[in-house]
Design a protein around this motif. Structure first.
Motif, short mmCIF file in Angstrom:
data_model
loop_
_atom_site.label_atom_id
_atom_site.label_comp_id
_atom_site.label_asym_id
_atom_site.label_seq_id
_atom_site.Cartn_x
_atom_site.Cartn_y
_atom_site.Cartn_z
N ILE A 1 0.81 -1.21 0.00
CA ILE A 1 0.00 0.00 0.00
C ILE A 1 0.85 1.27 0.00
N VAL A 2 2.17 1.09 -0.01
CA VAL A 2 3.07 2.24 -0.01
C VAL A 2 4.03 2.12 -1.18
N ARG A 3 3.94 3.02 -2.12
CA ARG A 3 4.88 3.03 -3.23
C ARG A 3 6.22 3.60 -2.76
N GLN A 4 7.29 2.99 -3.19
CA GLN A 4 8.61 3.46 -2.79
C GLN A 4 8.77 4.94 -3.17
N LEU B 1 3.61 11.13 0.37
CA LEU B 1 2.28 11.17 0.99
C LEU B 1 1.96 9.85 1.67
N ALA B 2 2.29 8.75 1.01
CA ALA B 2 2.02 7.45 1.60
C ALA B 2 2.83 7.24 2.86
N LEU B 3 4.10 7.66 2.85
CA LEU B 3 4.92 7.55 4.04
C LEU B 3 4.36 8.40 5.18
N ASP C 1 8.69 -4.61 3.68
CA ASP C 1 7.96 -3.95 4.76
C ASP C 1 8.92 -3.28 5.74
N GLN C 2 10.01 -3.95 6.05
CA GLN C 2 10.99 -3.37 6.95
C GLN C 2 11.59 -2.10 6.35
N ALA C 3 11.80 -2.12 5.05
CA ALA C 3 12.35 -0.93 4.38
C ALA C 3 11.36 0.24 4.48
N VAL C 4 10.07 -0.06 4.33
CA VAL C 4 9.07 1.00 4.44
C VAL C 4 9.08 1.61 5.83
N ALA D 1 12.09 9.60 7.75
CA ALA D 1 11.54 10.80 7.12
C ALA D 1 10.77 11.69 8.09
N TYR D 2 10.15 11.08 9.10
CA TYR D 2 9.27 11.87 9.98
C TYR D 2 9.56 11.63 11.45
#
Length: 233
Positions: free
Chosen positions: A38-41, A45-47, A74-77, A84-85
């Motif tokens: 559900i999160v594009r690399q 916005l997704a992150l 998943d771990q990379a996400v 990032a935040y």
């Protein structure tokens, strides 16, 4: 520029889509859940949406047969989101707790945990015992993702000592038609012991979801209360 603005997807819509995906997975619907799906690399916005959902982004991994095995993608996400935040030096206690919750959930629910995670700062907890009940209710509702089993045990113990105040907050939120706050508080109450039977938590959660008219984050809180604690049916 006007065309770009018109075509832009607001963050709130991305958060709602992600919350809907988590809720469906918790109910055992749809394809096996994978955060990376559900999160594009590189999708900022997704992150950001995952940062807002916090630990809930990994909630399906806490239930057997509701998600595929969390792998390296998943771990990379998770690492991208946390890098990032991060909470800033002046971040609120809620922001820091939410960040720590995602770190905890990563270690608890992803196979092998996640290596090389950023260090999470300590989160203030004095508010749990000191805040008046309206402010306590507001903060607790914002941290409803930490009501997942096993997460933030110290916070859960502190809130358990104020169950009556959270129940008051739940009733107040329902009366004010603040469905998101009501759902978050109801989810915490589903985890905590000694909830007053007179509160009618099960009917209350079902009512909140119905009245929220499809709000994805409200639905996620109610579904989580059902799946993990058997409340709100």
């Amino acid at each position: 520029m006007a065309e770009q603005a018109q075509g832009a997807v607001p963050l709130s819509a991305v958060i709602a889509d992600a919350a809907s995906g988590v809720a469906l997975a918790l109910q055992g619907e749809g394809d096996p859940y994978a955060l990376s799906r559900i999160v594009r690399q590189g999708d900022a916005l997704a992150l950001a949406a995952i940062r807002v959902l916090g630990a809930d982004a990994l909630a399906p991994y806490a239930l057997d047969h509701r998600a595929g095995p969390g792998g390296e993608d998943d771990q990379a996400v998770v690492r991208q989101v946390l890098t990032a935040y991060p909470p800033g030096v002046d971040a609120s206690d809620v922001s820091v707790w939410s960040y720590r919750g995602l770190v905890e959930a990563s270690h608890a629910f992803l196979p092998g945990g996640v290596d090389r995670l950023p260090q999470a700062p300590q989160a203030g907890a004095a508010w749990v015992s000191e805040d008046p009940w309206p402010k306590l209710s507001h903060r607790a509702s914002q941290l409803a993702a930490l009501a997942l089993p096993g997460l933030a045990p110290g916070l859960a113990d502190g809130l358990a000592a104020r169950t009556d105040d959270l129940a008051r907050g739940f009733v107040r939120a329902v009366r004010r038609r603040d469905w998101l706050q009501a759902a978050g508080l109801g989810r915490w109450l589903a985890r905590l012991p000694d909830v007053p039977p007179t509160l009618g938590l099960d009917n209350g959660l079902a009512f909140v979801r119905r009245m929220s008219e499809g709000d994805a984050r409200v639905a996620l809180h109610v579904v989580a209360a059902r799946q993990f604690y058997g409340r709100g049916w």
